[in-house]
Design an enzyme around this catalytic site. Structure first.
Site, short mmCIF file in Angstrom:
data_model
loop_
_atom_site.label_atom_id
_atom_site.label_comp_id
_atom_site.label_asym_id
_atom_site.label_seq_id
_atom_site.Cartn_x
_atom_site.Cartn_y
_atom_site.Cartn_z
N SER A 176 9.41 -9.06 -1.79
CA SER A 176 9.01 -7.98 -0.90
C SER A 176 7.69 -8.18 -0.18
O SER A 176 7.36 -7.41 0.73
CB SER A 176 8.95 -6.65 -1.68
N LYS A 211 0.31 -0.16 1.41
CA LYS A 211 1.74 0.13 1.24
C LYS A 211 1.89 1.47 0.53
O LYS A 211 1.17 1.74 -0.45
CB LYS A 211 2.39 -0.99 0.42
N SER A 252 10.48 -5.40 1.03
CA SER A 252 10.25 -3.99 1.25
C SER A 252 8.92 -3.68 1.91
O SER A 252 8.75 -2.60 2.47
CB SER A 252 10.30 -3.23 -0.09
#
Lengths: 493, 95, 503
Positions: C186, C79, C162
């Protein structure tokens, strides 16, 4: 010291003063990072990514800084809070990289304490300490290097500070000065801050308000970042008078931050901040509450050095010194140590049991003069404590007179030699041999028959003149008491 | 609580996020809506409850006082928008 | 054998050990898959060269008999919230565009030390603020479960957020595992939307050092994988005490993978009645009941528990997280790194930079956070939220006095279309209604794919455990996984081509 009153048309005013001192903690590395905390390096050479607020960087607390702050709290006779909390103080400034300063707010490490002021008349006056908290320093903004830009050096960013907040117990510029010097003395004894205001390792914000005696507090102004004891005193003087003028002219005093301009001798408001401050303190979620054990505090307390107040008491008690002399000698630990070594004699040196008052006099009036003239600290004094002690011994046992001792001291100051060697090499021993003195007396009388007659006729005042002549003739080495005795006998009829 | 345009302007200044004048009103409305929704917390009786600042049930760890970082100005200045002579530079600030 | 990009981590590790294929072949297959799936916009930066170099080293180690273990040579997606040395790290924000850190986050360092090959940095909601991946400055990620690529008409779906890029990458076969971060859901919510496993560990289990901060008291890194065992394997490599993070727990890590294979017989699982919210869709409710049934069938005891303050979790979160974020994001000021938009004065420069650098959702949260901390409102909002947070944590403590794990849905709906829910921020926030409570309490929680919606989209079930008891979470999650038999893959991509063909 009497109360300081400012005379206004409407009557007398008094000042109410509180000081916030930022003292840089003596430590090798910064409060939350491993970068060096040493002063004076090239710009941005002592900056870690934590200090520069890079993404993902996290603070880790320096245990020695905590220990230093606890030590300071104990030195201020203050309450150590076993649980304290680091919070973020949020504001934008170019030298505040993260956009917040890690500080303590609701739960400071140290609570209420006291600083004792030693007043010039020998009395003391306690000043309350409200709190001491630990926080990070910001970086440094340089505004005068470039016409269009401000330059930022983050070397200081993250260095540990102790903010020591006094109660508004101070009433005069002098008291503020005494407070600052005393606080500095305590910090230096503790070894927690070097107290160097020029290098910025001790900085002061001054809160000043004025009021008619007996009134409740009025609005205060804060004078930021005053960087010497003298300027603090001047700033208070100017600010208090400004506020009195404002009230007397029917105006108001607004709560604001001001700067002291030492060139113009005035305080003025900081360039109106575009935005009001709202620091939005909240507990720093990157850190946890700091919890200390009572045992941890006890260990630090047990290793606390003797502090100026205790030392002063002991000097008065054990050496019979006046409060003033004792107070002067304990301001710096090194001076106090010097005095004690000279007064008692070091290991295997001197004989001990010296006249401590004499030693104190020599230190305060003569040694200080020498050090001042040479610009040396006591630790680098050319006259060692042992030698000064010996010099006092030489006077006490009659080897030299006090007058000769001054000359010997002067030579000691230049050469660092042992006073006994100087006396021996220069033949400065006092002449106590009455035969030799008598011969000198006879010579002087014989050379001045008229004056001798006047003395014999009753003009006793001239005796002193004869003494001086004999001393001169013996190069000052004759024992003045013996000279007087023989003169009296020879001229008494 | 409903926010006014001026409050939004003040917060935006505090946060140093420029919100154009025409954006103040919509932003005030939006934030007010969220705050209104948030205010259901007022129904909760929190009398005597200690605020929770961290879920971690331990005391703050500490590190020894050792210099083991810094000393690399190039690393901290790399990527700075306008470095000058080893400094960061910003528009001139008048104090 | 299936395509290399269809494998799980454990299977791939076994294949590498048996020399069925090399790490370089494994990397090439995934590099090709990434290149072939650019339309998903799952990656902000691809790092094929670094992946190949790491794979070559891995092969060499294996040849020399010095394999670092199960992750050695495994291609992972990272990420773009994790700082990676020498590779652009943006947090999905324009304000960090071009920012190349000279340092590595502890989690990615741990993974690299275990031999993993980073294949790229995945897209995400800006500063991890979002539940749909539409707030990224680098454009939205498309859910691999959406309409087949290239076919117009049907609406593209969000992957959740997210960690949407990571979730999409795993679902689409672009990496064998991915890192995510979870502040309010997330990891779990996008895992649910994309039909993969996502584990948020206990707060303090994985170091936050080097992860761009959103809300420091909530942020926690975790693995996103195809199956529960892989999540356990990856967590084992990611986790561990880190002295550079003061909130990192000095607690040794157990053998998570072993825990994942333990049976659930005798396990007490709680069903929180307050999660059965008003208006809950019947398919979510049905799936949840099915989950209960699966656990019961495997010998677990399922009981009802009460978490009375559940409905206050979201509003609490939307005070705490923006408050912390408003402070954490103050460092993006145009002075030392990242974007600078010039201005006459320092404050002009700040305001220009931050207005241009932050997207609307980030700006909104900064303003809310600033407001709830400001003088006069602190007690009413922030302090109140901290107190309610304490009550929410207490609810869980009470519940865990009688049960070992809690079963709940992960999200209130399957993936929705890009563009939906953007008008009303609160509607968007409601996505996290089931994930936020465990975040506030700092508890480990995992989403496991459990079935398909009526529209054929994946739905996850969530297991919540006691602090530092990821083992039970994995154990119960594996039980759900076994029973659900979820092995459906998104149909829009044809991953087989990229696999063996490249050998």
């Amino acid at each position: 010291m009497g109360a300081w009153r400012i005379q206004g048309e409407s009557g007398e005013w008094e000042a109410v003063i509180g000081l916030e001192v930022h003292a840089q903690v003596i430590s090798a590395s910064k409060l939350f990072s491993g970068a060096s905390a040493v002063f004076g390096a090239e710009p941005n050479t002592q900056v870690s990514l934590v200090d520069a607020g890079f993404p993902g960087m996290l603070p880790v607390l320096n245990e020695y800084c905590v220990e230093q702050a606890v030590r300071t709290g104990l030195g201020l006779k203050a309450k150590i809070n076993l649980t304290s909390v680091f919070e973020r103080k949020n504001y934008f400034y170019a030298d505040l990289p993260a956009g917040y300063q890690i500080s303590q707010y609701k739960y400071p490490l140290v609570g209420e304490g006291t600083v004792i002021l030693d007043m010039p008349d020998g009395s003391t006056r306690p000043i309350g300490i409200e709190r001491l908290h630990v926080e990070q320093d910001a970086g440094k903004s340089l505004h005068d290097q470039d016409p269009k830009r401000t330059f930022i050096d983050l070397n200081r960013s993250g260095v540990a500070l102790m903010e020591i907040v006094s109660r508004p117990d101070l009433r005069t510029p002098e008291e503020a000065g005494i407070y600052l010097r005393k606080l500095r003395s305590i910090l230096r004894y503790l070894g927690t801050c070097d107290g160097n205001m020029e290098e910025g390792s001790m900085r002061c914000d001054v809160n000043v308000s004025v009021r008619k005696p007996g009134e409740p507090l009025r609005t205060r102004a804060e004078i930021k970042n005053v960087n010497s004891v003298r300027f603090v005193m001047q700033a208070i003087e100017h600010e208090a008078r400004r506020q009195v003028r404002a009230y007397e002219e029917g105006g108001k005093v607004v709560q604001e931050t001001r700067l002291y301009d030492s060139h113009k001798g005035e305080t003025r408001p900081m360039r109106a901040k575009e935005f009001a401050h709202d620091y939005r303190y909240f507990p720093d979620p990157d850190l946890l509450p700091l919890r200390l054990s009572p045992e941890y505090v006890d260990v630090i307390a047990a290793t606390l050095p003797e502090l100026p107040d205790e030392k002063k008491d002991r000097f008065m008690r054990d050496y019979g010194l006046s409060p003033y002399d004792a107070g002067v000698l304990v301001v710096e630990r090194e001076t106090a140590d010097y005095f004690e070594r000279a007064a008692r004699g070091g290991e295997g040196v001197g004989r001990g049991g010296r006249d401590a008052k004499q030693v104190a006099n020599w230190v305060i009036s003569t040694l200080f003069g020498l050090l001042n003239a040479k610009g040396l600290p006591v630790t680098r004094s050319p006259v060692s404590a042992d030698h000064l002690g010996k010099l006092v011994d030489l006077i006490a046992d009659g080897t030299i007179s006090g007058r000769i001792a001054k000359d010997v001291f002067e030579i000691m100051g230049e050469t660092g030699r042992d006073p006994a060697d100087i006396v021996a090499a220069k033949g400065l021993q006092q002449i106590t041999d009455t035969g030799a003195i008598e011969a000198a007396v006879n010579q002087v009388i014989a050379a001045n028959p008229d004056k001798a007659a006047e003395v014999r006729a009753g003009k006793v005042a001239l005796l002193g003149w004869f003494t001086g002549q004999v001393m001169k003739a013996t190069g000052g080495k004759a024992n003045p008491a013996a000279v007087n005795a023989i003169l009296k006998k020879k001229l008494s009829g | 609580m409903a926010l006014t345009r001026d409050q939004v302007r003040a917060i935006a200044l505090l946060a140093r996020v420029r919100v154009p004048d025409e954006g103040l009103e919509p932003m005030a409305k939006e934030i007010s809506g969220i705050l209104h929704w948030i205010e259901q917390l007022n129904e909760v009786d929190t009398e005597g409850v200690e605020p929770m600042t961290s879920v971690v049930a331990m005391t703050l760890p500490m590190r020894p006082d050792a210099v083991d970082d810094g000393g690399d100005p190039a690393a901290v200045l790399k990527g700075a928008p306008e470095p000058v002579d080893g400094f960061y530079a910003v528009p001139k600030v008048v104090e | 054998m299936s395509a290399l990009t269809d494998l799980g981590i454990a299977e791939a590790a076994a294949g590498l050990a048996k020399r069925d294929f090399s790490a370089v072949e494994l990397a090439r297959a995934h590099i090709a898959a990434v290149a072939g799936a650019r339309a998903l916009n799952a990656f902000i930066v691809e790092t094929p060269d670094a992946a190949l170099a790491a794979a070559a080293e891995s092969d060499k180690r294996r040849q020399d008999g010095r394999s670092l273990g199960v992750l050695d040579g495994i291609p992972l997606a990272i990420k773009d919230l994790f700082c990676t040395e020498g590779v652009q790290t943006t947090a999905g924000s324009r304000i960090l565009k071009g920012f190349v850190p000279a340092y590595e986050s502890t989690v990615t360092r741990n993974l690299k030390r275990a031999g993993a090959a980073m294949i790229g940095k995945t897209n995400l909601d800006e500063f991890a603020m979002g539940s749909s991946n539409i707030t990224s400055a680098f454009g939205p990620v498309k859910n691999p479960w959406g309409p087949p690529l290239g076919r117009a008409g049907n609406k593209e779906l969000v992957p959740g957020g997210s960690s949407g890029g990571s979730a999409a990458a795993i679902a689409a076969g672009l990496a064998l595992g991915a890192t995510g971060t979870d502040t309010g859901g997330s990891i779990r919510q996008p895992a649910s939307f994309c039909g993969i496993v996502g584990l948020k560990p206990t707060y303090g289990r994985c170091s936050r050092f080097g992860i761009v901060a959103f809300a420091s008291s909530l942020d926690q890194a975790g693995p996103m994988t195809r199956n529960v065992k892989d999540a356990a394997l990856m967590l084992g490599a990611m986790a561990g005490h880190d002295p550079r993070d003061s909130t990192s727990a000095p607690i040794p890590c157990p053998d998570f993978a072993r825990a994942a294979i333990a049976p659930v017989k005798g396990l007490r699982v709680g069903i929180p009645k307050e999660y059965r919210i008003e208006g809950m869709s019947s398919e979510i409710d049905a799936l949840w009941r099915k989950g209960e049934q699966w656990l019961r069938e495997q010998g677990a005891e399922v009981v009802e528990v009460s978490l009375p303050h559940t409905r206050y979790a979201l509003p609490t979160y939307y005070i705490v997280a923006p408050a912390e974020a408003s402070s954490n994001l103050a460092r993006y000021d145009g002075v030392r790194f990242g974007l600078r938009v010039p201005g006459e004065t320092l404050d002009d420069m700040y305001m220009n930079t931050r207005a241009a650098g932050f997207g609307p959702e980030v700006r909104r949260r900064i303003l809310i956070g600033t407001y709830v901390l400001s003088a006069g409102y602190y007690d009413a909002y922030y302090l109140k939220a901290q107190k309610v947070r304490a009550l929410i944590a207490r609810d869980f403590r009470d519940a865990f006095a009688t049960v070992d794990a809690i079963l709940a849905p992960t999200a209130p709906s399957p993936a929705f279309a890009i563009g939906e829910k953007t008008e009303d921020p609160i509607a968007m926030y409601l996505n996290d209604v089931f994930t936020v409570p465990a975040s506030l309490a700092g508890l480990p929680a995992m989403s496991v794919p459990a079935g398909l919606s009526a529209g054929g989209l994946p739905l996850g079930l969530q297991i919540i455990g006691r602090a530092f008891d990821e083992e039970t979470v994995l154990r119960a999650g594996a039980a759900i996984e076994r029973a659900a038999g979820f092995d459906t893959r998104p149909s829009r991509l044809v991953p087989a081509k990229a696999g063996k063909g490249d050998r």
